[in-house]
Design a protein around this motif. Structure first.
Motif, short mmCIF file in Angstrom:
data_model
loop_
_atom_site.label_atom_id
_atom_site.label_comp_id
_atom_site.label_asym_id
_atom_site.label_seq_id
_atom_site.Cartn_x
_atom_site.Cartn_y
_atom_site.Cartn_z
N LEU A 255 -27.97 -4.17 -41.31
CA LEU A 255 -29.26 -4.67 -40.85
C LEU A 255 -29.75 -5.87 -41.63
CD1 LEU A 255 -31.09 -1.29 -40.15
CD2 LEU A 255 -30.35 -2.98 -38.47
N LYS A 256 -29.09 -6.16 -42.76
CA LYS A 256 -29.48 -7.32 -43.56
C LYS A 256 -28.39 -8.40 -43.54
CE LYS A 256 -31.61 -6.75 -47.47
NZ LYS A 256 -32.00 -6.31 -48.83
N VAL A 257 -27.60 -8.44 -42.47
CA VAL A 257 -26.56 -9.45 -42.38
C VAL A 257 -27.18 -10.83 -42.54
CG1 VAL A 257 -26.75 -9.54 -39.86
CG2 VAL A 257 -24.66 -10.33 -40.97
N VAL A 362 -30.46 -13.13 -29.88
CA VAL A 362 -29.15 -12.71 -29.39
C VAL A 362 -28.17 -12.60 -30.54
CG1 VAL A 362 -27.23 -13.32 -27.87
CG2 VAL A 362 -29.59 -13.77 -27.14
N LEU A 363 -28.16 -13.62 -31.40
CA LEU A 363 -27.28 -13.60 -32.56
C LEU A 363 -27.56 -12.39 -33.45
CD1 LEU A 363 -25.21 -14.94 -34.47
CD2 LEU A 363 -27.10 -16.25 -35.45
N ARG A 364 -28.83 -12.14 -33.71
CA ARG A 364 -29.23 -11.02 -34.57
C ARG A 364 -28.75 -9.69 -33.99
NH1 ARG A 364 -34.58 -11.73 -34.23
NH2 ARG A 364 -34.84 -10.25 -32.51
N GLY A 375 -30.27 -3.17 -28.19
CA GLY A 375 -31.36 -3.46 -27.27
C GLY A 375 -32.68 -3.56 -27.99
N ALA A 376 -32.91 -2.66 -28.95
CA ALA A 376 -34.15 -2.70 -29.73
C ALA A 376 -34.23 -3.99 -30.52
CB ALA A 376 -34.21 -1.50 -30.66
N SER A 377 -33.11 -4.48 -31.01
CA SER A 377 -33.09 -5.69 -31.82
C SER A 377 -33.33 -6.94 -30.98
CB SER A 377 -31.74 -5.80 -32.55
OG SER A 377 -31.67 -7.00 -33.30
N ILE A 378 -32.69 -7.04 -29.85
CA ILE A 378 -32.80 -8.27 -29.05
C ILE A 378 -34.17 -8.37 -28.39
CG2 ILE A 378 -31.93 -7.37 -26.83
CD1 ILE A 378 -30.27 -9.95 -26.60
N LEU A 379 -34.84 -7.24 -28.17
CA LEU A 379 -36.15 -7.24 -27.52
C LEU A 379 -37.26 -6.92 -28.50
CD1 LEU A 379 -35.21 -5.35 -24.22
CD2 LEU A 379 -35.65 -7.80 -24.49
N GLU A 380 -37.11 -7.38 -29.73
CA GLU A 380 -38.09 -7.04 -30.76
C GLU A 380 -39.31 -7.96 -30.75
OE1 GLU A 380 -38.27 -6.31 -35.58
OE2 GLU A 380 -36.38 -6.87 -34.64
N GLU A 381 -39.15 -9.22 -30.40
CA GLU A 381 -40.24 -10.19 -30.46
C GLU A 381 -40.98 -10.25 -29.13
OE1 GLU A 381 -38.33 -13.68 -32.99
OE2 GLU A 381 -36.89 -12.37 -32.01
N ASN A 382 -42.27 -10.01 -29.17
CA ASN A 382 -43.05 -9.86 -27.94
C ASN A 382 -43.00 -11.08 -27.02
OD1 ASN A 382 -43.85 -7.27 -28.59
ND2 ASN A 382 -45.80 -7.89 -29.49
#
Length: 530
Positions: A255-257, A362-364, A375-382
């Motif tokens: 998670l800290k890549v 997408v990269l993250r 899915g949670a990561s790519i759709l994190e920013e409102n």
């Protein structure tokens, strides 16, 4: 002057989710047999350092349901599975599922499914007699079923597991199956390892005359529900017993890549992730292909009760076993246009749209190498979610899946954006001052640790934040935390507690479900006090 809806995206996301509905007669239906993966617990005694879950202890805050199924949660899980037309149920980790052995036995007895795959490190097999007894209990539970199924005990064997638990437990499990269950077609042992790992070779050396067949790439582990693996072959023992061996790609969960790192390393991570999506998931992790060419839903059920189809988590719109029935979950997945679009159009469609304005998201989502919560990561920013939702609506309008009548109840400023050209929509997105910083400032309660964790991720390049936005965030943090940090380096954190919090950012229990479980704890505590 026209209002920029990306300045305050959250209310508009809710407007879309609650009001924009595709008519059933224009909606695809995925009624094939379903697949489900479930984590009974977060806890594991093996404690592999590379594991995403970092299950290194059993300390927990109430309610305990945040970390493993309660009895109530387990019963709701059985009800969910038995309502879902399930063809393939995998019980895996997460934590070590055999820490909840009573749930495994009850699942074998009661789950309506064609196939149950029990994924384990096998550490419970260190003592031969205990190993034999547990395997016998599983078989006896299978014999008590009224509806036939197949049970597969799948042992994860790799250098990390062997360094922690040794190999004797694997020998014990194999010996029990060879001696007592080799003729049971509905009770099978399988091994599972990783690319480049030679742990299975040690087993071959231990058993004289053991050989292996030439394997096949990208094949399913059964002929009914296509669960595709990277590579599969079989071990043949001298007495005629055969064990299937599956090989999976190693995922470097982190998670800290460092997204500011070398291009070569990031390219390797992304290529591996995309290949998995393309070949192992048919470009859609939320669906599973059936033998009859029908498609069914592919569920992920977390240890805290959260449910989504794979890769389809939305942290602002969660489903949970404790609060949502099977019917509720299905309705929420289909009627939420964001989650439905993944079922309909697939993984690469979503990344293509989001890349138009936020390629870093997408990269993250790929580089952290955690398929479960991509899915949670790519759709994190409102503001990115809002852009994606609008673009989905635009596409469905072009395809006549939606009409202008379906948008009548939306605010005018939102409709203006929907009916604008894509390049204009992008400009409005790019002109907003909104960022993940503003998103955190909108929270009702200030949490110092949450801000420190966010600053750590910004340091590693996970979010697009301008210097001005960052300084605004630092000033906000200093004011509310009574601190005087000047730069991100002042709050860098490598502690276990910090990483556990990063996991919680993507996996937190649905708040309504947590409150329900917490209320139950209080009721029980008050009853005992009386």
């Amino acid at each position: 002057m026209q209002k920029n809806i990306f300045d305050k995206p959250k209310p508009y996301i809710q407007e879309i989710i609650t009001k924009v509905k595709i008519h059933k007669d224009k909606m695809k239906s995925f009624k094939g047999k379903t697949m489900a993966f479930v984590f009974f617990t977060k806890f594991c005694d093996v404690q592999c350092s590379h594991c995403f879950f970092r299950s290194d202890n059993e300390g927990f805050d109430l309610p305990k349901e945040q970390y493993e199924f309660s009895k109530e949660g387990f019963e709701k899980f059985i009800t969910f599975i038995n309502s879902s037309n399930n063809g393939y149920l995998s019980i895996l980790g997460g934590g070590e599922p055999f820490k909840k052995f009573e749930y495994i036995i009850e699942t074998i007895k009661r789950a309506k499914t064609d196939r149950i795959v029990l994924v384990t490190s096998g550490m419970w097999g260190k003592n031969y007699e205990t190993c034999k007894q547990m395997i016998q209990e599983m078989y006896e539970a299978l014999c008590q079923r009224k509806i036939p199924t197949k049970i597969v005990l799948r042992i994860s064997i790799d250098k990390w597991h062997l360094s922690k638990i040794g190999i004797d437990c694997i020998y014990h499990i194999i010996d029990v199956f060879k001696k007592f269950f080799s003729d049971k077609e509905d009770f099978e042992l399988q091994l599972h390892t990783l690319t480049g790992d030679n742990s299975v070779d040690k087993i071959m050396q231990h058993y004289s005359g053991c050989t292996k067949t030439i394997g096949k790439k990208y094949v399913s582990d059964n002929e009914e529900i296509f669960k595709i693996g990277l590579y599969r072959y079989a071990l043949h023992f001298s007495d005629g017993y055969k064990v299937s061996v599956g090989i999976a790609q190693i995922f470097h969960s982190n998670l800290k890549v460092n997204l500011k790192g070398s291009d070569t390393n990031l390219k390797e991570l992304i290529t591996l992730f995309d290949n998995d999506m393309k070949y192992n998931s048919y470009s859609n992790p939320s669906l599973v292909k059936n033998k009859n060419n029908e498609w069914g839903l592919d569920f992920l059920i977390n240890y805290n009760g959260n449910i989504a189809t794979w890769g389809n988590e939305q942290l602002y719109s969660l489903n949970n076993l404790y609060t949502d029935s099977y019917e509720d979950v299905i309705s929420n997945i289909y009627t939420n246009i964001i989650s439905y679009s993944l079922l309909d159009k697939g993984y690469f469609y979503r990344t293509k749209i989001i890349s138009e304005v936020n390629p870093l998201a997408v990269l993250r989502s790929k580089a952290i190498h955690i398929r479960d919560y991509a899915g949670a990561s790519i759709l994190e920013e409102n503001h990115t979610v809002l852009y994606y939702a609008i673009r989905i609506i635009q596409e469905y309008l072009k395809e006549n899946i939606l009409t202008s009548k379906d948008l009548e109840d939306l605010p005018k400023e939102l409709c203006d954006m929907i009916y604008s050209k894509t390049y204009i929509l992008k400009k409005w997105y790019q002109n907003t001052s909104y960022s993940i910083i503003k998103q955190y400032m909108e929270k009702e309660i200030f949490n110092e640790n949450e801000w420190r964790d966010l600053f750590n991720l910004i340091y590693f390049g996970h979010y697009a934040v301008s210097k001005e936005q960052l300084q605004e965030g630092i000033q906000y943090y200093n004011t509310h935390a009574n601190k005087k940090i000047n730069q991100l380096e002042d709050v860098l954190d490598n502690s276990k507690e910090h990483y556990q919090r990063l996991i919680e950012r993507l996996t937190f229990m649905k708040p309504e479900a947590k409150k329900l479980c917490m209320d139950n704890v209080k009721k029980m505590t008050n009853t005992l006090a009386l």
